[in-house]
Design an enzyme around this catalytic site. Sequence first.
Site, PDB file in Angstrom:
ATOM      1  N   GLY A   8       0.811  -1.205   0.000  1.00 45.34           N
ATOM      2  CA  GLY A   8       0.000   0.000   0.000  1.00 45.34           C
ATOM      3  C   GLY A   8       0.846   1.257   0.000  1.00 45.34           C
ATOM      4  O   GLY A   8       2.070   1.218  -0.167  1.00 45.34           O
ATOM      5  N   ASN A   9       0.171   2.378   0.225  1.00 45.32           N
ATOM      6  CA  ASN A   9       0.866   3.667   0.236  1.00 45.32           C
ATOM      7  C   ASN A   9       1.711   3.871   1.489  1.00 45.32           C
ATOM      8  O   ASN A   9       2.704   4.596   1.459  1.00 45.32           O
ATOM      9  CB  ASN A   9      -0.159   4.798   0.130  1.00 45.32           C
ATOM     10  N   ARG A  11       2.198   1.051   4.058  1.00 42.73           N
ATOM     11  CA  ARG A  11       2.703  -0.169   4.692  1.00 42.73           C
ATOM     12  C   ARG A  11       2.494  -1.356   3.764  1.00 42.73           C
ATOM     13  O   ARG A  11       1.793  -1.270   2.757  1.00 42.73           O
ATOM     14  CB  ARG A  11       1.995  -0.420   6.030  1.00 42.73           C
ATOM     15  N   ILE A  12       3.121  -2.468   4.122  1.00 42.12           N
ATOM     16  CA  ILE A  12       2.988  -3.713   3.380  1.00 42.12           C
ATOM     17  C   ILE A  12       2.253  -4.710   4.252  1.00 42.12           C
ATOM     18  O   ILE A  12       2.580  -4.888   5.427  1.00 42.12           O
ATOM     19  CB  ILE A  12       4.378  -4.271   2.992  1.00 42.12           C
ATOM     20  N   LYS A  13       1.238  -5.364   3.674  1.00 38.13           N
ATOM     21  CA  LYS A  13       0.515  -6.413   4.384  1.00 38.13           C
ATOM     22  C   LYS A  13       0.693  -7.722   3.616  1.00 38.13           C
ATOM     23  O   LYS A  13       0.691  -7.724   2.379  1.00 38.13           O
ATOM     24  CB  LYS A  13      -0.974  -6.075   4.499  1.00 38.13           C
ATOM     25  N   ILE A  95      -4.276  -0.705  -9.100  1.00 42.07           N
ATOM     26  CA  ILE A  95      -4.163  -2.155  -8.989  1.00 42.07           C
ATOM     27  C   ILE A  95      -4.974  -2.666  -7.804  1.00 42.07           C
ATOM     28  O   ILE A  95      -5.631  -3.716  -7.879  1.00 42.07           O
ATOM     29  CB  ILE A  95      -2.689  -2.580  -8.834  1.00 42.07           C
ATOM     30  N   ASP A  96      -4.963  -1.921  -6.694  1.00 42.67           N
ATOM     31  CA  ASP A  96      -5.728  -2.338  -5.520  1.00 42.67           C
ATOM     32  C   ASP A  96      -7.221  -2.375  -5.820  1.00 42.67           C
ATOM     33  O   ASP A  96      -7.937  -3.298  -5.401  1.00 42.67           O
ATOM     34  CB  ASP A  96      -5.435  -1.429  -4.329  1.00 42.67           C
ATOM     35  N   ASP A 117     -13.143   0.817   0.231  1.00 51.27           N
ATOM     36  CA  ASP A 117     -11.847   0.593   0.869  1.00 51.27           C
ATOM     37  C   ASP A 117     -11.438   1.868   1.590  1.00 51.27           C
ATOM     38  O   ASP A 117     -11.176   2.896   0.966  1.00 51.27           O
ATOM     39  CB  ASP A 117     -10.820   0.225  -0.199  1.00 51.27           C
ATOM     40  N   THR A 120      -5.616   5.027   3.122  1.00 50.85           N
ATOM     41  CA  THR A 120      -5.075   6.368   2.903  1.00 50.85           C
ATOM     42  C   THR A 120      -6.089   7.219   2.140  1.00 50.85           C
ATOM     43  O   THR A 120      -6.352   8.369   2.475  1.00 50.85           O
ATOM     44  CB  THR A 120      -3.753   6.297   2.126  1.00 50.85           C
TER      45      THR A 120
END
Length: 244
Positions: A8-9, A11-13, A95-96, A117, A120
């Site tokens: 993401g903008n 963080r990474i999950k 893409i999200d 969603d 951010t």
Amino acid sequence: MLLTIDVGNSRIKAAVFEEDTLVELFIMGENDAVIIFSEIFIKYPKIKSAIYASVGKIKAEVLDTIQKHVETQIINHITKLPFTNNYTTPKTLGIDRMVLAAGATLLYPKKNRLVIDVGTCVTYDFIDQDNHYLGGAISPGIALRYKSLNDYTQNLPLLELNSTEIFIGTSTENSIHSGVINGLTYEIEGFISQYFLKYQDLTVILTGGDAEFLAKRLKNPIFANSNFLLDSLRLLSTYINQND
């Protein structure tokens, strides 16, 4: 086992799935990602593949670490998806948003679906019962709303999310909390209500980092799943493998 990854903008999950069961969830910053992914592959040696979607920037060494361990599907604008994209600028669709639309299409067949969603940014994505992606909306998320009030005024402080129920703000801080939280709540309620007017058979999915916080404040019927993007990647991986 499958590893799904959402960059993401901020963080990474990542999530480890065994068939359709989420085994463990990981949240990390870019600087920690190489170490954490290496530890994931040590802890779960049965991971056979990964699927990766990114809207943010990521160091090349992070992706290299993943690809060195397992075969990795990278979602992009030429990925085969389970819906027809009617967006007038399809190459600009995030893409999200594509992945969320795919997950909603696969999980709720023959339904009108609205995916909201709240991260951010707040994105709204609508897929009709005939699997046509029609578009949606984008607005600032909670943190952006707080930050913009501080950035573009002389005297308003920078605040963080407050879970206290505030309607009439009796101080400047409480007024900001009321405006940000209630403003976004009413926005979401308004969008959902307008979609229900046109599409009565509507399934609404609320996801993202602030989903659980906002779900308690919404009156319209919704399915709240803060990790729906990771689950959508799992569904999409199966779809891609079956339609190669």
